[in-house]
Design a protein around this motif. Sequence first.
Motif, PDB file in Angstrom:
ATOM      1  N   ILE A 323       0.831  -1.203   0.000  1.00  0.00           N
ATOM      2  CA  ILE A 323       0.000   0.000   0.000  1.00  0.00           C
ATOM      3  C   ILE A 323       0.866   1.254   0.000  1.00  0.00           C
ATOM      4  CG2 ILE A 323      -1.610   1.363   1.389  1.00  0.00           C
ATOM      5  CD1 ILE A 323      -2.954  -0.923  -0.069  1.00  0.00           C
ATOM      6  N   MET A 324       1.955   1.233   0.729  1.00  0.00           N
ATOM      7  CA  MET A 324       2.850   2.386   0.757  1.00  0.00           C
ATOM      8  C   MET A 324       3.443   2.646  -0.622  1.00  0.00           C
ATOM      9  SD  MET A 324       4.804   1.815   4.398  1.00  0.00           S
ATOM     10  CE  MET A 324       5.802   3.292   4.240  1.00  0.00           C
ATOM     11  N   ARG A 325       3.876   1.578  -1.279  1.00  0.00           N
ATOM     12  CA  ARG A 325       4.448   1.744  -2.629  1.00  0.00           C
ATOM     13  C   ARG A 325       3.417   2.279  -3.604  1.00  0.00           C
ATOM     14  NH1 ARG A 325       6.693  -3.390  -1.443  1.00  0.00           N
ATOM     15  NH2 ARG A 325       5.095  -4.373  -2.746  1.00  0.00           N
ATOM     16  N   GLU A 326       2.176   1.816  -3.475  1.00  0.00           N
ATOM     17  CA  GLU A 326       1.130   2.199  -4.421  1.00  0.00           C
ATOM     18  C   GLU A 326       0.615   3.616  -4.186  1.00  0.00           C
ATOM     19  OE1 GLU A 326      -0.767  -2.330  -4.908  1.00  0.00           O
ATOM     20  OE2 GLU A 326      -1.855  -0.758  -3.804  1.00  0.00           O
ATOM     21  N   ARG A 327       0.620   4.083  -2.939  1.00  0.00           N
ATOM     22  CA  ARG A 327      -0.110   5.302  -2.619  1.00  0.00           C
ATOM     23  C   ARG A 327       0.748   6.476  -2.155  1.00  0.00           C
ATOM     24  NH1 ARG A 327      -5.945   3.838  -0.022  1.00  0.00           N
ATOM     25  NH2 ARG A 327      -6.436   2.007  -1.310  1.00  0.00           N
ATOM     26  N   ALA A 328       1.901   6.208  -1.619  1.00  0.00           N
ATOM     27  CA  ALA A 328       2.694   7.311  -1.052  1.00  0.00           C
ATOM     28  C   ALA A 328       3.380   8.118  -2.144  1.00  0.00           C
ATOM     29  CB  ALA A 328       3.732   6.760  -0.081  1.00  0.00           C
ATOM     30  N   MET A 329       3.553   9.403  -1.889  1.00  0.00           N
ATOM     31  CA  MET A 329       4.327  10.236  -2.801  1.00  0.00           C
ATOM     32  C   MET A 329       5.779   9.759  -2.784  1.00  0.00           C
ATOM     33  SD  MET A 329       2.759  14.081  -2.321  1.00  0.00           S
ATOM     34  CE  MET A 329       2.948  14.162  -0.548  1.00  0.00           C
TER      35      MET A 329
END
Length: 360
Positions: A323-329
Amino acid sequence: MLGLYNYMKAENKVRTHNLPEEAPLVIGIDLGGTQIRTAVLRGATLLSRVNLLTGENPSPERVIPRMFESVEEALLKANISLSQIAGIGIGAPGPLNGRTGIVYSPPNLPGWTNFPLRNAFAERFQIPIFVENDANAAALGEHMFGAGKGSNEMVYVTVSTGVGGGVISQGQLLQGITGSAAELGHMTIDWHGPRCNCGNYGCLESFSSGTAIARQANELISLGKADDLLSYALAHQPAHASANTPADNSTLAVTTPLHVNARMVAEAALAGIPVAQQIITLAGEALGVGLVNILHIFNPELIILGGGVSQIGAPLLDPARRIMRERAMTVPCQSATIVMAQLGSDVGLVGAGSLVYYHQ
């Protein structure tokens, strides 16, 4: 200039307490809903340890004398006199104000509304007393003596029976105007989500905590949608169970005859039970959304994960990282490193003791 001063001040704190044998003696108290844990410490080294139950109806009138007793017993076990102690640090359930030492109204300590905890200890022991939210204290412990040592921009997240955290920015503990900053477990993940104990809806704690994992499992079982998990639970049910994971020693009973808890769900997921895997994945994805929010709001160089639920490992953390890879700037995500906490089950005691070093 102020930023440089704060940076230098924080760096000095870290350097001063790198060597536990050079640190003054302090007392740390970790006050929980079920236990009072007290220790004499030098740096991160425990010289004694005392565990007492808070007992039934844990009002201040009942608990404060037991806290005093725990201090005296810890001193006796360490063969140390009070005159040798530089101060007492207390990590307590929030909400509370660390500047005033007033505990507002912690959900698991009924009757503590606006209780002057610091003043009660100062009157009894006549030495410096410091009070802080237990998650903030744990963050400070990891910052000074654990995985965050040397980092001036870090966030500590504990995922256990509940979800909490603390933020270190420019080497300083972020407290906010009333001492209520960094209630990370109560950021909204889904505004249509379940009601949280704090009164909000869809908090991170409502999805990723041990309590939430257990609740989700029991709801699915009661609806007849988790027969495989039910069978696994019946085959592996321990004599005494709680909504905790292997590294979490606190207790919270699950209101089901089956006592299906987060530990059981995690074990079932590792055993290949699909519905258990789905529950853990959902908890991990929600944690990932929370971590994205943390990256975007605080831009830390380090995120430290602690608490018993985090010990589930890859089944929980891999979805969070995805989720971090997909959503974080990109920039804040690439600038941050995620590591596991180092202080283990002593983080509450070390964190409480760290309050004395931090404020002096």
